[in-house]
Each structure stands twice: as C-alpha cells, then as structure tokens.
Design an enzyme around this catalytic site. Structure first.
Site, PDB file in Angstrom:
ATOM      1  N   GLY A  15       0.768   3.150  -1.452  1.00 34.59           N
ATOM      2  CA  GLY A  15       0.646   3.489  -0.041  1.00 34.59           C
ATOM      3  C   GLY A  15      -0.134   2.507   0.800  1.00 34.59           C
ATOM      4  O   GLY A  15      -0.592   2.859   1.895  1.00 34.59           O
ATOM      5  N   LYS A  16      -0.291   1.261   0.333  1.00 33.23           N
ATOM      6  CA  LYS A  16      -1.040   0.273   1.116  1.00 33.23           C
ATOM      7  C   LYS A  16      -0.442   0.059   2.498  1.00 33.23           C
ATOM      8  O   LYS A  16      -1.154   0.065   3.511  1.00 33.23           O
ATOM      9  CB  LYS A  16      -1.090  -1.078   0.388  1.00 33.23           C
ATOM     10  CG  LYS A  16      -1.796  -1.107  -0.940  1.00 33.23           C
ATOM     11  CD  LYS A  16      -2.004  -2.521  -1.429  1.00 33.23           C
ATOM     12  CE  LYS A  16      -0.741  -3.349  -1.506  1.00 33.23           C
ATOM     13  NZ  LYS A  16       0.242  -2.836  -2.486  1.00 33.23           N
ATOM     14  N   THR A  17       0.864  -0.160   2.543  1.00 35.62           N
ATOM     15  CA  THR A  17       1.501  -0.422   3.831  1.00 35.62           C
ATOM     16  C   THR A  17       1.462   0.818   4.713  1.00 35.62           C
ATOM     17  O   THR A  17       1.260   0.710   5.932  1.00 35.62           O
ATOM     18  CB  THR A  17       2.955  -0.888   3.620  1.00 35.62           C
ATOM     19  OG1 THR A  17       2.967  -2.042   2.767  1.00 35.62           O
ATOM     20  CG2 THR A  17       3.599  -1.254   4.946  1.00 35.62           C
ATOM     21  N   LYS A  38       0.162  -9.842   6.270  1.00 39.32           N
ATOM     22  CA  LYS A  38       0.491  -9.703   4.851  1.00 39.32           C
ATOM     23  C   LYS A  38       0.840 -11.109   4.397  1.00 39.32           C
ATOM     24  O   LYS A  38       2.001 -11.534   4.470  1.00 39.32           O
ATOM     25  CB  LYS A  38       1.644  -8.732   4.612  1.00 39.32           C
ATOM     26  CG  LYS A  38       1.952  -8.581   3.123  1.00 39.32           C
ATOM     27  CD  LYS A  38       2.439  -7.223   2.741  1.00 39.32           C
ATOM     28  CE  LYS A  38       2.552  -7.114   1.218  1.00 39.32           C
ATOM     29  NZ  LYS A  38       2.867  -5.762   0.764  1.00 39.32           N
ATOM     30  N   ASP A  55       7.423  -5.170   4.730  1.00 39.08           N
ATOM     31  CA  ASP A  55       6.075  -4.608   4.913  1.00 39.08           C
ATOM     32  C   ASP A  55       5.356  -5.285   6.081  1.00 39.08           C
ATOM     33  O   ASP A  55       4.720  -4.622   6.899  1.00 39.08           O
ATOM     34  CB  ASP A  55       5.242  -4.766   3.639  1.00 39.08           C
ATOM     35  CG  ASP A  55       5.721  -3.874   2.512  1.00 39.08           C
ATOM     36  OD1 ASP A  55       6.582  -3.007   2.754  1.00 39.08           O
ATOM     37  OD2 ASP A  55       5.238  -4.048   1.376  1.00 39.08           O
ATOM     38  N   GLU A 108      -3.173  -7.076   4.345  1.00 31.75           N
ATOM     39  CA  GLU A 108      -2.700  -6.305   3.191  1.00 31.75           C
ATOM     40  C   GLU A 108      -2.429  -7.228   2.009  1.00 31.75           C
ATOM     41  O   GLU A 108      -1.724  -8.233   2.146  1.00 31.75           O
ATOM     42  CB  GLU A 108      -1.431  -5.520   3.527  1.00 31.75           C
ATOM     43  CG  GLU A 108      -0.960  -4.656   2.361  1.00 31.75           C
ATOM     44  CD  GLU A 108       0.392  -4.016   2.605  1.00 31.75           C
ATOM     45  OE1 GLU A 108       1.089  -3.739   1.608  1.00 31.75           O
ATOM     46  OE2 GLU A 108       0.753  -3.804   3.775  1.00 31.75           O
ATOM     47  N   GLY A 111      -0.120  -6.217  -4.312  1.00 29.56           N
ATOM     48  CA  GLY A 111      -0.686  -5.691  -5.546  1.00 29.56           C
ATOM     49  C   GLY A 111      -2.139  -5.301  -5.393  1.00 29.56           C
ATOM     50  O   GLY A 111      -2.554  -4.767  -4.368  1.00 29.56           O
TER      51      GLY A 111
END
Length: 212
Positions: A15-17, A38, A55, A108, A111
């Site tokens: 759920g980073k993005t 990113k 993303d 972001e 990984g």
C-alpha cells in the site's frame, strides 16, 4: 524548508502508493505545494514505445503536480532487473528540482528501505543523501509484525529519522488476526504509530496532521 519523506514498505504490495497518494492529496487539499517522486519504478508497461510509470503518475495526479513525469520518475524498468543501474546523483538532481518549489516532498521507494538501487547503494542511502524522514507502510497480513520491526530496526541502524509507521489493511474486512497485529505492533515496534489505513478508506486526519 518543509518536511521530506521516504514512503517505504515492509514488502511489495503493502500500500505504499495508496498511502502516498492519500497523503499527497490531503496535503494539497490543505493548500500545500506537494512534490512527489518515485525515482525508480519497476513493472512498467510499454505504451507507444515509452515505459509508463503507473505509480508515479498516480502520485502526480493525487498531488496535482505540474512537473513532468521525466522528473518525477527518471528510472523506469519493465522487470526487476535495474539495468542500466540508477545513478543516485541524477536522482538527487531531480529531487532538488522538485523540492525547490514544494512545501513538502513525498518520495516513494521501490520495495523496502533495504532494496538495492545499484551495486553500492540502497534506499537507506538515498534517504540519508536527501535528508528524508522514513514513513514505513506495514501491510496488515501474516508476518507483518516481524517485517515491520526489521524495517524499523534497519532504519535505526542506518541512523535515519523515522517519522513513524502506518498499518495498511491490504484486504477488505479486518480479521481478528489483523486486529491483533495492530495491538502487537503498538506494544513492540520501536517507532511512532501514526495510525491505520483501512481498506479503500481515506487516510485518517490524525495521520496527516502528524506529518505536517
């Protein structure tokens, strides 16, 4: 100078993005100029001969960024093979351009914080170079407690500043085990618990305010 964050995860697909987009949108709604980045995106799909960083584009749209995607995402790859490898100096140059006109910057990772960028560096090195505070996104699933502790301990071992961690529900309908993960993390994780992001729900106001 506003705050600068590295949004990193305990694994892929945590759920980073989603968190980055929600945080960027919330900050923008408060009248802030939000820079997003990113720097490295894998799994890009080729569209009209160009690798599309989905993303990075989502982050850009959420924060209403006017900057070109070439600046937001300078390194794009179809798979996990980072060849040719990213150049940290080039990433830093792009970051400086983004940060120059931003009240806050969200970067972001690809990984985890320990994911290699090239043969010599990982995302912890990037965070150190750019002066980024760590926001760890913990995917709420089996094994997440140990994964969170490992990520937070790694950040501490690299002498990075950790703003806190967010527990992110990756599936709808929380189970007892997922609720227990939250209780255990609050008790054992050695960092500030920013809050929990429920599946497909807005980011809690308290989380946003803690990062302003």
């Amino acid at each position: 100078m506003g705050r600068r964050f590295l949004i990193t995860g305990t694994d892929k697909g945590v759920g980073k993005t989603t968190v980055g987009c929600a945080l960027g949108f919330a900050m923008r709604a408060r009248g802030m100029r939000v820079g997003v980045m990113k720097p490295i995106e894998t799994g890009c799909v080729e569209v009209d001969g160009v690798l599309e960083p989905r993303d990075a584009r989502a982050l850009s749209l959420a924060a209403s960024s006017p900057l070109p995607l070439e600046l937001i995402c300078p390194y794009r790859y179809k798979g996990l093979d980072l060849s040719p490898p990213p150049d940290l100096d080039e990433i830093a140059r792009c970051f400086r351009d983004i940060a120059a006109d931003s009240d806050a910057v969200l970067v972001e990772s690809a990984g985890t914080i320990a994911t290699p960028i090239n043969v010599d560096n990982d995302f912890a090195d990037l965070a150190s170079m750019l002066g980024l505070e760590i926001v760890a996104v913990v995917g709420n699933r089996p094994g997440c407690v140990s994964a969170a502790e490992s990520a937070l301990n790694y950040a501490e071992s690299r002498e990075l500043t950790t703003a806190g961690y967010i527990l992110c529900d990756v599936e709808p309908g929380a189970s007892r085990a997922e609720d227990a993960n939250e209780t255990t993390l609050i008790r054992t994780a050695g960092a500030l618990y920013l809050g929990r992001m429920r599946h497909r729900e807005p980011l809690a106001k308290a989380i946003v305010e803690a990062l302003l």
